[in-house]
Design an enzyme around this catalytic site. Sequence first.
Site, mmCIF file in Angstrom:
data_model
loop_
_atom_site.group_PDB
_atom_site.id
_atom_site.type_symbol
_atom_site.label_atom_id
_atom_site.label_comp_id
_atom_site.label_asym_id
_atom_site.label_seq_id
_atom_site.Cartn_x
_atom_site.Cartn_y
_atom_site.Cartn_z
ATOM 1 C CB CYS A 187 -3.926 27.199 -13.812
ATOM 2 S SG CYS A 187 -3.037 27.802 -15.274
ATOM 3 C CB CYS B 85 1.433 26.413 -14.569
ATOM 4 S SG CYS B 85 0.715 28.062 -14.491
ATOM 5 C CG ASP C 134 -0.755 -17.320 0.946
ATOM 6 O OD1 ASP C 134 -0.776 -18.455 0.450
ATOM 7 O OD2 ASP C 134 -0.041 -17.011 1.925
ATOM 8 C CG ASP D 255 2.269 -13.678 4.501
ATOM 9 O OD1 ASP D 255 1.931 -14.579 3.704
ATOM 10 O OD2 ASP D 255 2.661 -13.896 5.657
ATOM 11 C CG ASP E 279 1.921 -15.381 -0.990
ATOM 12 O OD1 ASP E 279 1.465 -16.469 -1.378
ATOM 13 O OD2 ASP E 279 1.932 -15.030 0.198
#
Length: 745
Positions: free
Chosen positions: A25, A28, A443, A641, A645
């Site tokens: 639980c 723990c 971009d 990409d 960027d």
Amino acid sequence: MNTSNPAPALPAISTLTLPVEGMTCASCVRRVEKALGKVEGVGQVSVNLATEAVTVTFDPAQASFDRLSAAVEAAGYTLRRQETGKESDRQAGQSEGNPGGRQKSQFLLSVALSAPVMILSMLPMIGVVSHGGERWLNLILLLLTTPVLFVAGRHFFVAAWKGLWHGAADMNTLVAVGTGTAYVASALMVVQALGGEHIAGTGHVYFDTSATIITLILLGKWLEARAKHRATTALRALFSLQPTVATIVRAESEEEIDVSALLPGDVLRVRPGERIPVDGMITEGSSSVDESMMTGESIPLEKGPGGRVLSGTLNRQGSFLFRATAVGQETVLAQIIRMVDRAQAEKPPVQRIADSIAAVFVPAVMLVALATFIGWYVVAGETAGIALTRAIAVLIIACPCALGLATPTAIIVGTGAGATRGIYVKNTEALEHARSVRIMVFDKTGTLTVGAPAVTDVSSVHGSHHDVLAIAASVERLSEHPLSSAIVAAAQNAGTIIPAATHFRATAGEGIEGTVEGEQILAGSSAFLRTRGVDTGAFDEEAARHAGEGKTVVFVSRAGRLQGMIALADGLRPEAADTIARLRAMGLTTVLLTGDSQRVAAAIGKAAGVDEVVAGVLPAEKAEYIAQRRQAGERVAMVGDGINDTPALAQADLSIALSSGTDAAMETADITIMASDLRAVPQAILLSRRTVRIIRQNFFWAFVYNVVGIPLAAFGLLHPMLAAMAMAFSSVSVVSNSLRLRHLP
């Protein structure tokens, strides 16, 4: 001479994800994290109840595995080793064909013994057993109930004892105290009755209550284990993609070797139906490769010499050779597995709420149960049996399991659902940030556009369009410029015969020239041709129209006479406009942010349908633009990409990189899109919104069970058996609710 002291070496930092046994639980989770956090040299600690594992960052010079293990052992749990480079133990366990097998066997044993306990307990109520025979019936109930508690339900009592020994309490404590109290009180009645003593209320033993509670909780644990197994399907599927052997080509021979023995530069053969063992580039042959498990794209891709292949993808047809470029933990698949595993093991900020509650939850519940017993027995004047029954109901209904599972199961299923669609989340904070994003910045080159120029229009003065392409391609194929490659590709695709050129010369930024069959060929801008006496006025109007559409125009002449004009453009991705429309429908403002000219940017922005276009900005200015939007109180996401960027991606609240881009962009990004389809971007936003919504729903239900259930039990309106059923299914409902994330549109 430099006499300054050298800078001290930074400590080596290691991060491991290790299985932890014995957790049940949220309490723990809190104890394990607290225990490891006290070990010298340990940095961050994140325990995941759903995967039953801990991710710990530490300095190996100070914190060895033995020290970490000793700390966890002192808290009452067991930390297990994990073999480096292999699938983790917890994943191996989850991959077994019989998920929840241990819980199932415990449940079946418990139900086999509890069923007769329930039936026999009803006999005195219907007058089948006389008062004298009741003591012997109760002895039988004692004998049947004992293995239910201490064989089938043994781990509840063992874990509770360990917790109490270390000064802590958790879900096991509540179950053990509740069922154990009922069992001990009933057993004492049986022993005293068999000794000849007449005890008032001897017939009212609580063996049926103890046995049924254990049985129902075990049922819940079994169903929970099965649901958790389904939740981790995506990560197990990624592990299964990793081949174990590869066919290496050496001189004239081929042999199978273990994948772990491969090195970059090795030449390997892949036959039809085999999975590609490592990343590489095809050197010979061609085939159709299925990358669906990594990218989410169902259509196989045609690959030939120079084509990139990835580890774990499936070769559908054709045999080919390829040279390994990345092996072992450097392959894209290995990086993806680490990314998904790390994201699923992390703890999002919202989980801190549950951790804070778990720290005081169990002790508070035990106090409420004690107050319930005193209230009914002392204040209300009820019998000890009634007071005990209601205190047990309080203990049983108050289970913190659902609280501990609310966040991790949603994260596991959500990130898994993304992985099956080629959407990989680096960290859990990205999911929370994505939900609140209101500005989506793109971009241009390689993101909204294809990323490579292509011929769109060809016009001629004399002869056919093929003649213009042939003349231009004759000199362009001697150039390495991207525009040149596009013109040559267009000529080849048209089946045009390209004549040989000599005396090639390029003028940077203007054009190129050469000689074909003794005649001078020019290809370049209008200004370039005019400086050499070629009039381009015949195409002025058409060239202006192309320029207004964001296209680049190349004029072509032969022997001083204008032959024609070629227009090229970095075309918009086919799905770009649909992607922008989806994002706008979701309430996001879309922005095109590019270093290209205003004219080109405006044309692309109009075609894509973005709300705003910002052109002519340098990489640093892109980051500054995003910083300004954030300072204005707006949540901003950036999709890119390329290397240029990276600053903007790092500045954004949420960064999304396309896998077709650079490693730098992917390393910076919070989310990586492996699919070539840009529509995965709105899917990622939708996934994050739904995941956070599911987490909140899970917390709501976890709290409702306790906020409503505990008062009902304390006021005698909830029988312990019903409390056990509610507690057992609270965790199941949370996990089942999380599984709804698998069905993302």
